[in-house]
Design an enzyme around this catalytic site. Structure first.
Site, short mmCIF file in Angstrom:
data_model
loop_
_atom_site.label_atom_id
_atom_site.label_comp_id
_atom_site.label_asym_id
_atom_site.label_seq_id
_atom_site.Cartn_x
_atom_site.Cartn_y
_atom_site.Cartn_z
N LYS A 1 0.84 -1.20 0.00
CA LYS A 1 0.00 0.00 0.00
C LYS A 1 0.87 1.25 0.00
CE LYS A 1 -3.72 -2.63 1.99
NZ LYS A 1 -4.36 -3.19 3.18
N ASP B 1 -11.55 2.05 3.73
CA ASP B 1 -11.85 0.62 3.64
C ASP B 1 -13.36 0.37 3.54
OD1 ASP B 1 -9.80 -1.22 3.50
OD2 ASP B 1 -9.35 -1.16 5.64
N GLN C 1 -4.81 -1.86 9.43
CA GLN C 1 -4.67 -3.20 8.86
C GLN C 1 -5.24 -4.26 9.82
OE1 GLN C 1 -3.25 -3.80 5.66
NE2 GLN C 1 -4.17 -5.81 6.01
#
Ligand code: NAP
Length: 286
Positions: free
Chosen positions: A52, A119, A96
């Site tokens: 990322k 997300d 994460q």
């Protein structure tokens, strides 16, 4: 023999478009920024976070990486999220998953400002997706929609079967297929006669987390098969949820692992970060 849906190539196109938009936005004073937070040293998570960060660099997106020790408390992580919620250079916050067991994932997801929730896991964004009027789409299902679109196969009226009902993949995936007028069946570990159901799928999405779970006899002749699985075998190799050799004998289109869904997830995250920056600058998401 089926055609391979090349996630690397399609994600490169998405990234190219994002890079061009980032360059344009910068001339208008908008500098998209993403914060990625990793707690602990899960090797797979480290790889995802690294990818990322690299993608941000490639596309001209500002990024900050927070690597916290495995014993970080929920309170400490909440403090960081709160700081990032108020940091103007940061438009997107990605924590994460999975998190260590002393930290409740739901508490953390709920603490992220929904407008920075790239997300799309926050309940506000999940609700918006249900309604079909959303700011962001969750990265993996949205990437899969782009992969299906690349085949030219229309979803409308088709039998779509999703194996898996997680909040991250299965459920939102099913909703996106429904929004495109697919006739959607969601399967899970309690589903009976799974193969009978999957054999009727014109579009089959496997998000189970078990290597080679979908065998050739579970695939309808001519189906589009999307393999979300990322299973690490003992020999270190990545393996999908679909037995590729068998399924590709029957499918019309199929995604490989690696090089299918994975690269799209990151490309969509980059797109979501740009969308977040635009929304936070008072622009429309288009
Ligand atoms: P998850 O939360 O573990 O969910 C797995 C789902 O599979 C559950 O709904 C479970 O049913 C179902 N399942 C398990 N055994 C089954 C069986 N025998 N028959 C039918 N269904 C069964 O996993 P996830 O987060 O959705 O991820 C799934 C896979 O995708 C993993 O390999 C993950 O690494 C991968 N993934 C890849 C990406 C990417 O970017 N490529 C992104 C996210 C995830 P129950 O609900 O009944 O337990």
């Amino acid at each position: 023999m089926s055609k391979i849906i090349d996630g690397k190539q399609i994600s490169a196109q998405v990234k190219q478009a994002v890079a061009e938009e980032v360059a344009q936005l910068k001339t208008e004073g908008i500098h998209p920024g993403l914060a990625v937070v990793l707690v602990g040293d899960n090797p797979a998570s480290k790889v995802y976070v690294g990818s990322k960060e690299k993608a941000c660099e490639q596309l001209g997106i500002y990024s900050e990486k927070y690597l916290l020790p495995g014993e970080t408390t929920e309170e400490e992580l909440l403090e960081l999220v709160e700081k990032l919620n108020h940091k103007p250079e940061i438009n997107g916050i990605l924590v994460q998953l999975p998190l260590p067991e002393q930290i409740n994932e739901e508490t953390i997801i709920n603490a992220i400002d929904p407008i920075k929730d790239v997300d799309a896991f926050h309940p506000n964004n999940v609700g918006k997706i249900m309604i079909g009027d959303f700011d962001f789409l969750p990265c993996t299902p949205a990437g899969i929609m782009d992969l299906i679109a690349s085949t030219g196969v229309s979803i409308e009226g088709k039998n779509c079967v999703v194996i898996g009902r997680s909040n991250i993949v299965g459920k939102p995936m099913s909703m996106l297929l429904l929004h495109k007028n697919g006739t959607v069946t969601i399967c899970h570990s309690r589903t009976q006669n799974l193969a009978e159901i999957t054999r009727k799928a014109d579009i089959l999405v496997a998000a189970v987390g078990r290597p080679n779970f979908v065998t050739g006899d579970m695939v309808k002749e001519g189906a589009v098969v999307i393999d979300v699985g990322m299973n690490r075998l003992e020999n270190g190799k990545l393996c999908g949820d679909v037995n590729f050799a068998e399924a590709s004998e029957r499918a019309s289109y199929i995604t490989p692992v690696p090089g299918g869904v994975g690269p799209m997830t990151i490309a969509t995250l980059m797109r979501n970060t740009v969308t977040a920056a635009k929304l936070q600058a008072g622009r429309s998401k288009e």
